[in-house]
Design an enzyme around this catalytic site. Structure first.
Site, PDB file in Angstrom:
ATOM      1  N   LYS A 125      22.501 -52.481  31.111  1.00  0.00           N
ATOM      2  CA  LYS A 125      21.578 -52.042  32.171  1.00  0.00           C
ATOM      3  C   LYS A 125      21.145 -50.616  31.854  1.00  0.00           C
ATOM      4  O   LYS A 125      21.859 -49.896  31.162  1.00  0.00           O
ATOM      5  CB  LYS A 125      22.292 -52.078  33.526  1.00  0.00           C
ATOM      6  CG  LYS A 125      21.365 -52.076  34.720  1.00  0.00           C
ATOM      7  CD  LYS A 125      20.863 -53.459  35.061  1.00  0.00           C
ATOM      8  CE  LYS A 125      19.820 -53.401  36.163  1.00  0.00           C
ATOM      9  NZ  LYS A 125      19.436 -54.745  36.631  1.00  0.00           N
ATOM     10  N   ASP A 165      13.520 -54.065  36.800  1.00  0.00           N
ATOM     11  CA  ASP A 165      14.425 -54.039  37.954  1.00  0.00           C
ATOM     12  C   ASP A 165      13.667 -53.231  39.004  1.00  0.00           C
ATOM     13  O   ASP A 165      12.430 -53.119  38.918  1.00  0.00           O
ATOM     14  CB  ASP A 165      15.786 -53.399  37.578  1.00  0.00           C
ATOM     15  CG  ASP A 165      16.841 -53.574  38.670  1.00  0.00           C
ATOM     16  OD1 ASP A 165      17.397 -54.676  38.796  1.00  0.00           O
ATOM     17  OD2 ASP A 165      17.097 -52.619  39.436  1.00  0.00           O
TER      18      ASP A 165
HETATM   19  P1  NDP Z   1      11.274 -53.999  43.556  1.00  0.00           P
HETATM   20  O1  NDP Z   1      11.192 -52.565  43.218  1.00  0.00           O
HETATM   21  O2  NDP Z   1      10.187 -54.923  43.137  1.00  0.00           O
HETATM   22  O3  NDP Z   1      11.461 -54.185  45.129  1.00  0.00           O
HETATM   23  C1  NDP Z   1      12.494 -53.632  45.867  1.00  0.00           C
HETATM   24  C2  NDP Z   1      12.108 -53.776  47.328  1.00  0.00           C
HETATM   25  O4  NDP Z   1      13.202 -53.401  48.160  1.00  0.00           O
HETATM   26  C3  NDP Z   1      10.952 -52.869  47.700  1.00  0.00           C
HETATM   27  O5  NDP Z   1      10.141 -53.508  48.655  1.00  0.00           O
HETATM   28  C4  NDP Z   1      11.664 -51.666  48.296  1.00  0.00           C
HETATM   29  O6  NDP Z   1      10.876 -50.936  49.214  1.00  0.00           O
HETATM   30  C5  NDP Z   1      12.796 -52.337  49.010  1.00  0.00           C
HETATM   31  N1  NDP Z   1      13.908 -51.426  49.223  1.00  0.00           N
HETATM   32  C6  NDP Z   1      14.535 -50.665  48.292  1.00  0.00           C
HETATM   33  N2  NDP Z   1      15.498 -49.952  48.865  1.00  0.00           N
HETATM   34  C7  NDP Z   1      15.477 -50.273  50.180  1.00  0.00           C
HETATM   35  C8  NDP Z   1      16.231 -49.873  51.301  1.00  0.00           C
HETATM   36  N3  NDP Z   1      17.219 -48.974  51.175  1.00  0.00           N
HETATM   37  N4  NDP Z   1      15.933 -50.409  52.511  1.00  0.00           N
HETATM   38  C9  NDP Z   1      14.935 -51.304  52.632  1.00  0.00           C
HETATM   39  N5  NDP Z   1      14.184 -51.718  51.607  1.00  0.00           N
HETATM   40  C10 NDP Z   1      14.458 -51.208  50.409  1.00  0.00           C
HETATM   41  O7  NDP Z   1      12.682 -54.499  42.982  1.00  0.00           O
HETATM   42  P2  NDP Z   1      13.165 -55.977  42.686  1.00  0.00           P
HETATM   43  O8  NDP Z   1      12.609 -56.897  43.707  1.00  0.00           O
HETATM   44  O9  NDP Z   1      12.958 -56.241  41.261  1.00  0.00           O
HETATM   45  O10 NDP Z   1      14.733 -55.811  42.886  1.00  0.00           O
HETATM   46  C11 NDP Z   1      15.356 -55.945  44.172  1.00  0.00           C
HETATM   47  C12 NDP Z   1      16.844 -56.195  43.966  1.00  0.00           C
HETATM   48  O11 NDP Z   1      17.013 -57.400  43.179  1.00  0.00           O
HETATM   49  C13 NDP Z   1      17.606 -55.129  43.195  1.00  0.00           C
HETATM   50  O12 NDP Z   1      18.935 -55.078  43.678  1.00  0.00           O
HETATM   51  C14 NDP Z   1      17.618 -55.647  41.765  1.00  0.00           C
HETATM   52  O13 NDP Z   1      18.669 -55.110  41.002  1.00  0.00           O
HETATM   53  C15 NDP Z   1      17.807 -57.131  42.023  1.00  0.00           C
HETATM   54  N6  NDP Z   1      17.410 -58.022  40.946  1.00  0.00           N
HETATM   55  C16 NDP Z   1      16.140 -58.027  40.458  1.00  0.00           C
HETATM   56  C17 NDP Z   1      15.778 -58.917  39.465  1.00  0.00           C
HETATM   57  C18 NDP Z   1      14.377 -59.037  38.990  1.00  0.00           C
HETATM   58  O14 NDP Z   1      14.105 -59.974  38.225  1.00  0.00           O
HETATM   59  N7  NDP Z   1      13.463 -58.180  39.379  1.00  0.00           N
HETATM   60  C19 NDP Z   1      16.774 -59.820  38.850  1.00  0.00           C
HETATM   61  C20 NDP Z   1      18.068 -59.793  39.490  1.00  0.00           C
HETATM   62  C21 NDP Z   1      18.359 -58.894  40.481  1.00  0.00           C
HETATM   63  P3  NDP Z   1       9.669 -49.966  48.732  1.00  0.00           P
HETATM   64  O15 NDP Z   1       8.526 -50.899  48.507  1.00  0.00           O
HETATM   65  O16 NDP Z   1       9.530 -49.053  49.878  1.00  0.00           O
HETATM   66  O17 NDP Z   1      10.146 -49.306  47.479  1.00  0.00           O
END
Ligand code: NDP
Length: 443
Positions: A125, A165
């Protein structure tokens, strides 16, 4: 003191301040204790000591110039945790909260998740404390080019293959790939999540969210249930959340609430995903804009999304976003199943509360493995110089998620924890890696 407790105590003492890494390691090591105790060869070969110490952690400076001509400096990280079963594989996270402990927790989890997919990928990572929010495209490009100028020395299609991510989507992968190619002259599958015009895989964008729902569907089926007619709450509004909501909706569920880091929306009629995609994927704006599309929906900056009553909760935002008190509210409101789309979104107390209340609980390393699995399918397509159709990739993803469910259910049952998918996923992911390490000697 048992072998597991001794390794954990040392880990906590020697990695001071890395609380998220402690949390992830504690969950894994405590739940694999039965198989470790039953297999003395693991202790003799120091498997747990070696598995909890990354092969290497690379830390570097990332200097870049902002639109005002000011020099900025961020921290860059790549932790190559374990490559016993394949090249290191795991995303890059760009978020101000990133530090070594965050990257180590994610890299450690990735080892077992990648093993569960059944594909030949090790765990790693990386990322930076750079915040892409509010930056111009040129600033993001400048950062990505500088980041890759250091990172390229340590990665390669058969060495280490990073992906997206939090904060890293198609735009960032494009800039990173362009710079890798420019420096090395190689056109190889060194990153996944690439655009479709230059080696990306169809269905990769959807894979984590779709995979989560495929796995939940298998879990629901054990109780004779499906998504049909269920009320669903999905936290986050990013890559994982959007496509989890999309697939849950396709299968007949009604997603009534989503959030970003500023606030959350409640739409009793079911969330309009076209509007969410326009706001978050195209315009990169805040979720408060949703009311411009659906005036009858609610937007809140106070309270929490977990107060919304639902049958199925899918935390898809970030680590430790769902605490014990949130779990208590969800349980009081009748939640039936919880599936972790994000990495480690539920605190240990919350997981305990769900499991004690008999709520079906799918842990992240199984539930969100569809993203990395499809990344591995992207690697295969790149190696073969072929592109599969959306339907082919989606069918493979579906098969992989069913396989993961079956593996974790079987491992849980074998060690006397039937229905405890946390224990099942950890054991099933661990055994393959541990046996590969045993076979390869002390390295
Ligand atoms: P993105 O950056 O696309 O989206 C993250 C989302 O979560 C955004 O809408 C963000 O808000 C919101 N967010 C972040 N922190 C908070 C918080 N403290 N409270 C409320 N909302 C929050 O990331 P991903 O969707 O790619 O990743 C999300 C999770 O999934 C992570 O834990 C990642 O490690 C995991 N993951 C992702 C994979 C992937 O293929 N992308 C694969 C496996 C796991 P804002 O828009 O305001 O930033």
């Amino acid at each position: 003191m048992s072998y597991v407790s001794e390794v954990l105590q040392n880990l906590i003492e020697k990695n001071l301040g890395e609380n998220l890494f402690h949390q992830a390691a504690t969950e894994v090591l405590e739940s694999i204790a039965p198989v470790v105790e039953a297999t003395p060869a693991y202790e003799k070969a120091g498997i747990l000591e070696r598995l909890t110490e990354p092969d290497r952690a690379i830390l570097f400076r990332v200097p870049w110039v902002d639109d005002q001509g000011v020099v900025r400096v961020n921290k860059g990280y790549r932790v190559q945790f374990n490559n016993a079963i394949g090249p290191y594989k795991g995303g890059l996270r760009l978020h101000p909260s990133v530090n070594l402990g965050v990257i180590k927790f994610l890299g450690f989890e990735q080892i077992f998740k990648n093993s569960l997919t059944g594909l030949p990928i090790g765990g790693g990572k990386g990322g930076s404390d750079f915040d892409p929010k509010g930056k111009s495209d040129r600033e993001v490009m400048a950062f990505c080019q500088s980041f890759m100028t250091e990172l390229y020395k340590y990665i390669g299609a058969d060495v280490d293959v990073p992906a997206g991510d939090i904060g890293v989507g198609a735009r960032e992968i494009g800039f990173l790939y362009g710079q890798y190619k420019r420096i090395t002259g190689l056109y190889e599958g060194v990153l996944t999540g690439k655009g479709l015009t230059y080696g990306g895989s169809l269905a990769r964008t959807q894979a984590t969210g779709y995979g989560l729902v495929y796995l939940m569907n298998e879990m629901l089926a054990t109780k004779g249930e499906t998504f049909k007619g269920k009320t669903v709450v999905v936290s986050g509004a990013g890559n994982v959340a959007i496509y989890a909501a999309e697939k849950a909706t396709t299968l007949g569920g009604k997603v009534v609430a989503m959030c970003d880091s500023t606030g959350w929306i409640y739409d009793a009629e079911g969330v309009d995903l076209k509007a969410i995609k326009q706001i978050k994927e195209v315009e990169r704006k805040r979720l408060r804009e949703y009311k411009n599309y659906r005036p009858n929906a609610e937007y809140h900056e106070d309270g929490v999304i977990w107060d919304v009553p639902c049958d199925i909760a899918l935390p898809c935002a970030t680590q430790n976003e769902l605490h014990a008190d949130h779990a208590a509210t969800l349980i009081k409101n009748g939640v039936f199943a919880v599936g972790e789309g994000a990495n480690m979104p539920s605190t240990p107390d919350a997981i305990h509360a769900f499991q004690s209340a008999g709520v079906l609980f799918a842990p992240a390393k199984a539930a969100n493995a569809g993203g990395v699995a499809t990344s591995a399918l992207e690697m295969s397509q790149n190696s073969q110089r072929l592109s599969w159709t959306f339907e082919e990739v989606d069918a493979k993803l579906h098969g992989i998620m069913v396989g993961i469910f079956n593996q974790m259910a079987a491992a849980a049952a074998k060690y006397g924890h039937e229905g405890d998918y946390v224990v099942g996923a950890n054991i099933a992911g661990f055994v393959k890696v541990a046996d590969a390490m045993l076979a390869q000697g002390v390295v």
